[in-house]
Design an enzyme around this catalytic site. Structure first.
Site, PDB file in Angstrom:
ATOM      1  CD  GLU A 453      -9.933 -43.402 -21.886  1.00  0.00           C
ATOM      2  OE1 GLU A 453     -10.155 -44.636 -21.800  1.00  0.00           O
ATOM      3  OE2 GLU A 453      -9.033 -44.034 -20.758  1.00  0.00           O
ATOM      4  CG  ASN A 496     -10.372 -37.553 -18.711  1.00  0.00           C
ATOM      5  OD1 ASN A 496     -10.242 -36.238 -17.908  1.00  0.00           O
ATOM      6  ND2 ASN A 496     -10.967 -38.385 -18.024  1.00  0.00           N
ATOM      7  CG  ASP A 562      -1.965 -43.334 -11.647  1.00  0.00           C
ATOM      8  OD1 ASP A 562      -1.997 -43.578 -12.683  1.00  0.00           O
ATOM      9  OD2 ASP A 562      -3.320 -44.513 -11.362  1.00  0.00           O
TER      10      ASP A 562
HETATM   11  C1  XIL Z   1     -10.345 -47.933 -13.525  1.00  0.00           C
HETATM   12  C2  XIL Z   1     -11.005 -48.232 -12.843  1.00  0.00           C
HETATM   13  O1  XIL Z   1     -10.303 -47.682 -12.125  1.00  0.00           O
HETATM   14  C3  XIL Z   1     -10.884 -49.466 -12.008  1.00  0.00           C
HETATM   15  O2  XIL Z   1     -11.621 -49.610 -11.228  1.00  0.00           O
HETATM   16  C4  XIL Z   1     -11.613 -50.313 -13.854  1.00  0.00           C
HETATM   17  O3  XIL Z   1     -11.745 -52.288 -13.516  1.00  0.00           O
HETATM   18  C5  XIL Z   1     -11.231 -49.953 -14.791  1.00  0.00           C
HETATM   19  O4  XIL Z   1     -11.373 -48.219 -14.696  1.00  0.00           O
HETATM   20  N1  XIL Z   1      -8.890 -44.259 -17.227  1.00  0.00           N
HETATM   21  C6  XIL Z   1     -10.262 -44.273 -17.349  1.00  0.00           C
HETATM   22  C7  XIL Z   1     -10.840 -44.739 -15.571  1.00  0.00           C
HETATM   23  O5  XIL Z   1     -10.789 -43.099 -17.826  1.00  0.00           O
HETATM   24  O6  XIL Z   1     -12.105 -44.517 -15.919  1.00  0.00           O
HETATM   25  C8  XIL Z   1     -10.056 -45.778 -15.882  1.00  0.00           C
HETATM   26  O7  XIL Z   1     -10.639 -46.439 -14.243  1.00  0.00           O
HETATM   27  C9  XIL Z   1      -8.534 -45.733 -15.396  1.00  0.00           C
HETATM   28  C10 XIL Z   1      -8.372 -45.192 -16.763  1.00  0.00           C
END
Ligand code: XIL
Length: 969
Positions: A453, A496, A562
């Site tokens: 990110e 990513n 998702d």
């Molecule tokens: C999320 C996890 O699934 C959660 O359990 C945690 O509290 C926060 O992070 N983008 C990403 C992931 O790259 O690392 C994130 O995962 C979701 C958004």
């Protein structure tokens, strides 16, 4: 069978020893004329079996000679560590004794600790009749000198006891726990710190009593329940408790959490994130929990988000949830796709049916949190890999490919990393971190998300202003990739990001990757997170992104797929409508059609969790029921799964489409009318895709099909079927024109609601099936191209060049403040003038939307996505000139784009606003989604609201019903 299960569970259980087999009840009825092992506790106490003290039969226990509250009858407690017991007894006072509280208590001395006294049950007892005392008991720490005894709040009370029954609860991890506080005790709840817990009748969710919590010393201080030994590792528990605010507390947020300790180190997890508890209402906190660790301490507690206000709790339950077996006869996902099929997972999911589901369907995994910086290097130079190793071992043991997530990110990174960091220090910390992780898992982790990110398409250079960037610029990315490559030359290194399917972010990432690759930074691939929702964005934009990066010659992976059932950041369902899950199945189908078609460019597709119960979207961006994944809470296949594996098993999708009133010339030219709304997509199969729209008119239904079909063929045709009547138009037919990528069909067909559109290409067909409903025309206006007006609240002459529109669509009330609105544009800025008639002005409410104000809605590009895209904005200006911005979850991309002034004039106020629109090319003919809303406040409440076009009352959530503004020349 039960005994065997209990043994297996106990073997897994915490640090407790194996349980003995289920034992029989122990009953003390004193019928044999003896005290059956009970004896006096305290000097001078006498305990005798006598018929006078019998409740049933001919024997009971008479207790007299007491001189202290803790005096009474006692017995060496017949309790075994790790087993729960139900204890009941009957008590009454000897004749003439004043009422008192009689309690059953356990005394024991934990090894190396101080003697404890634990209440099992208590009740008020009189001489008038027998009272039943009942409670449960479990101890888990090695202890000696166990005594079960009966005491009284009256030091000298003489009492009788009979029919004492001790029932072992069998497997304590399967026994429900309930607390209703009806017996007037705190029922094993104890304060975490100095909070005061008092059972009482001041409030009750059911029955007459609850537990009052006062005197809290911190947000985390409050009632706690020891559940050590009551939860089996890998087992799932459903928890629920009702809470209500204490007296004189106007608002507060409460949640349910759990503290666990392993090797003395505490960890805290949320079971139900704190939520709003309106004054005077009972609110349920509920959630599930699956313990995943060996623990020596496990305690549930209720805490507030902030503050130490008092509250009540009632009707707590904790129940073991029997897992449904996984469906073993389903095709395994991994056998059905031409790439690695991955899932995110966390530690609890390696156990039980969760682990079985992972092993059956996935040949790739990504630890969801366990390899992030906060998990692996919480303190400077202190690395912890317990969870990471566990997950990597699980995956390796199952022959799964592992994605390492993630080495450098702005989130879930401890503060110390950036504390007092010069660029040099920060890069040293980064280098050590990357080297340590990548080296540790060398040869086992196949791909790393080296940076996560880092793109922000709203910055001029496209880079997120994270602390990494602020301190080290692009060098943090360069360093992370260089060191990762050095540490494991065989690992594939990824950059990513999310929203890469949106054109502006796609391009920003593309430019960054190209630049870094040209420099020689060892980037092997691009990861597309793909956190999508049920409506947006279309599968075609995902495909466009994959095609775009394919031209760079990098590997690509879908890393966090998702599909949320929500299109905005505030809505919640109590139960998700089943038709939405069917729609989601079709959405997964369309996405996997894209992935399969693009398989040459995609080495893996990972879903961010395999089943809805573990999705992060249950807590982000707000706690709500969401169901974004392929398997449901019980790990059973959803329509989403069938969308991936066998779409013929999906119920047909009936789409809904609004046909605004409108007419076009049927000539194959795309009139402006069609551009007011986006085409409803008909997903691509092979080379063919299409878009569809309709307008309703007295003459019938005007229909449009924009067909993408690069090869001209004699059989190419579009068929419209409305309420069973069919019209078929060939590629050379009337109302048809060629386009750059295919052809366009327009037709006027008979009116109706059930519509099917099929587009044929050789032996193949794509189709849209749905219900079309007539709605009012989409309003449109235009902005005059003029020099920028001065924003001062005076209506300059320049404004008269633009047409005036009026708000007349009431979304609250039927009369009140309204506005006359005009707009101009200049450069990349849109100017809006609103002349509001509203004689009585109020800013009393703390909510800006409940103050007298004007809201301007702008959707650059007129995309009309359901939710807000990151350049869509809701700009609100109060009559006193206060500006607030809403719409997107994170308004960072638009917040600074607005300037405005307001001036009160006789009978109302004037707003002049300037909204910069840097994300589009502002030019003659450009269309913007546009609306205006006037909020009319009376005192602290909004009593009227009126818009120009959108009648849904949802303009602040959904951009798709706004009107249209055209930039004139
Ligand atoms: C999320 C996890 O699934 C959660 O359990 C945690 O509290 C926060 O992070 N983008 C990403 C992931 O790259 O690392 C994130 O995962 C979701 C958004």
């Amino acid at each position: 069978m039960r005994t065997l299960r209990a043994l297996v569970v106990a073997a897994l259980l915490c640090l407790l020893p194996v349980l003995p087999a289920h034992a029989a009840d122990l009953t003390y009825d004193f019928e044999d004329g003896t005290a059956q092992g009970w004896g006096p506790r305290g000097d001078g106490v006498s305990v005798t079996a006598t018929a006078d003290a019998a409740r049933t039969g001919a024997g009971g226990l008479a207790v007299s000679g007491r001189t202290a509250t803790w005096h009474g009858a006692s017995i060496p407690a017949p309790f075994t560590r790790g087993i729960g017991y139900e204890v009941t007894a009957h008590a009454r006072l000897a004749a003439g004794q004043p009422a008192s509280t009689i309690a059953m208590t356990v005394q024991r001395t934990p090894t190396g600790g101080a003697t404890t006294y634990e209440r099992v049950a208590a009740a008020t007892v009189t001489d008038a009749g027998w009272v039943r005392l009942s409670g449960s008991y479990l101890f888990t720490a090695e202890s000696t000198d166990l005594q079960l005894y009966v005491e009284s709040s009256e030091a000298t009370a003489q009492y009788h006891l009979d029919d004492i029954v001790i029932t072992p609860l069998g497997d304590p991890t399967r026994e429900p726990i309930t607390s209703d506080f009806e017996d007037g005790t705190a029922q094993d709840w104890a304060p975490r710190a100095s909070a005061v817990l008092e059972p009482g009748t001041a409030a009750a969710h059911t029955g007459t009593r609850s537990l009052a919590v006062t005197g809290r010393s911190a947000s985390w201080d409050g009632p706690a329940l020891n559940v050590l030994g009551r939860m089996g590792k890998g087992d799932k528990y459903a928890l629920s408790v009702w809470v209500r605010l204490g007296p004189d507390t106007a608002s507060g947020r409460l949640g349910l959490s759990i503290e666990r300790r392993t090797g003395g180190t505490p960890s805290y997890e949320r079971i139900a994130a704190p939520k709003d508890v309106p004054a005077g209402e009972w609110v349920q906190l509920s959630g599930t929990y699956t313990p995943a660790y060996d623990v020596e301490f496990l305690s549930l507690y209720i805490e507030s988000e902030s503050g130490t206000f008092p509250f009540y709790l009632d009707d707590f339950t904790m129940k073991y949830v029997e897992p449904k077996p996984i469906e073993t006869d389903l095709p395994s996902l991994k056998d059905e796709v031409p790439f690695t099929m991955g899932s995110a997972f966390t530690r609890p999911e390696t156990l039980g049916t969760h682990g079985e589901l992972l092993a059956k369907h996935f040949d790739g995994v990504t630890p969801g949190n366990e390899l992030k910086w906060d998990a692996t290097e919480p303190r400077d130079g202190e690395f912890t890999f317990t969870d990471g190793d566990h997950l990597v071992d699980f995956a390796t043991g199952h022959g799964m490919t592992i994605r390492g997530h993630t080495l450098a990110w702005h989130s879930q990174t401890p503060d110390w990393v950036f504390a007092n960091a010069t660029k040099e220090v920060l890069l040293e910390r980064l280098e050590r971190h990357v080297r340590t992780l990548v080296t540790r898992y060398k040869g086992r982790i196949a791909a790393w998300d080296v940076v996560n990110e880092v793109v922000d398409e709203n910055q001029p250079d496209g880079l997120r202003r994270s602390q990494w960037y602020e301190i080290a610029g692009l060098d943090f990315i360069r360093t992370a990739f260089r060191v990762a490559r050095e540490a494991d030359p065989d690992a594939k290194l990824f950059i990513n990001d999310y929203n890469t399917e949106f054109p502006r972010k796609r391009e920003a990432l593309y430019n960054l990757v190209k630049k870094l690759k040209d420099e020689g930074v060892p980037i092997d691939g691009v990861g597309h997170q793909l956190h999508l929702n049920i409506e947006q964005p279309p599968a075609s934009s995902v495909e466009a992104t994959i095609e775009r990066f394919a031209s760079l010659g990098v590997d690509q992976q879908v890393t966090e797929l998702d599909v949320s059932v929500y299109t905005d950041f505030v809505s919640t369902y109590d139960t998700i409508p089943p038709e939405l899950l069917v729609q989601q199945g079709h959405r997964y189908k369309e996405l996997f059609d894209v992935f399969r078609r693009q398989a040459a460019h995609l080495s893996s597709v990972t879903v961010w969790g395999k089943s809805d119960d573990v999705s992060w979207l249950r807590s982000w961006p707000i706690p709500r029921l969401n169901a974004p994944l392929l398997f449901d809470d019980d790990l059973q296949a959803k329509p989403a799964y069938w969308g991936v594996v066998d779409p013929s098993r999906l119920a047909p999708l009936v789409r809904k489409l609004a046909a605004p009133a409108g007419a076009v010339k049927v000539d194959g030219r795309r009139d402006l009318e069609w551009d007011l709304l986006p085409d409803s997509p008909i997903a691509r199969v092979g080379d063919v895709s299409a878009g569809f729209q309709a307008r309703s008119a007295g003459a019938g239904l005007y229909v449009l099909a924009e067909v993408v079909d690069p090869t001209v063929n004699r059989d190419d045709r579009v068929t419209f079927t409305v309420d069973g009547r069919t019209r078929s138009v060939g590629r050379a037919g009337p109302g048809v024109r060629p386009t750059a990528t295919g052809y366009r069909v327009e037709a006027l067909v008979g009116g109706g609601t059930d519509v099917e559109v099929t587009v044929r290409d050789r032996g193949m067909e794509i189709a849209w099936k749905g219900e079309v409903s007539a709605v009012p025309a989409v309003k449109r206006t235009w902005a005059a191209h003029r020099a920028a007006p001065v924003l001062d609240g005076t209506v300059d002459r320049a404004w008269s060049a633009a047409p005036e529109i009026r708000t007349g669509t009431w979304i609250q009330g039927t009369s009140g403040a309204t506005a006359r609105v005009r707009s101009l544009w200049s450069g990349s800025t849109l100017y809006v003038l609103a002349q509001v008639s509203d004689p009585v002005l109020s800013e009393e409410s703390a909510n800006p939307w409940d103050q007298d104000s004007v809201e301007i809605f702008v959707d650059p590009g007129n995309d009309k996505t359901k939710g807000y895209s990151d350049d869509d904005g809701q700009y609100r200006v109060s009559f006193s000139g206060k500006v607030t911005v809403g719409g997107t979850f994170d308004a960072a991309g638009i917040r600074d784009n607005v300037r405005a002034v307001a001036k009160v004039v006789p009978g109302g106020y004037v707003v002049e606003a300037a909204v910069r629109l840097p994300t589009i090319e502002m030019a003659e003919g450009a269309l913007l989604g546009f609306d205006v809303q006037v909020n009319d406040a009376t005192g602290a409440a909004r009593t009227g609201a009126v818009t120009w076009n959108d009648s849904t009352g949802r303009s602040y959530l959904d951009t798709s019903h706004w009107g249209v503004l055209r930039l004139a020349g």
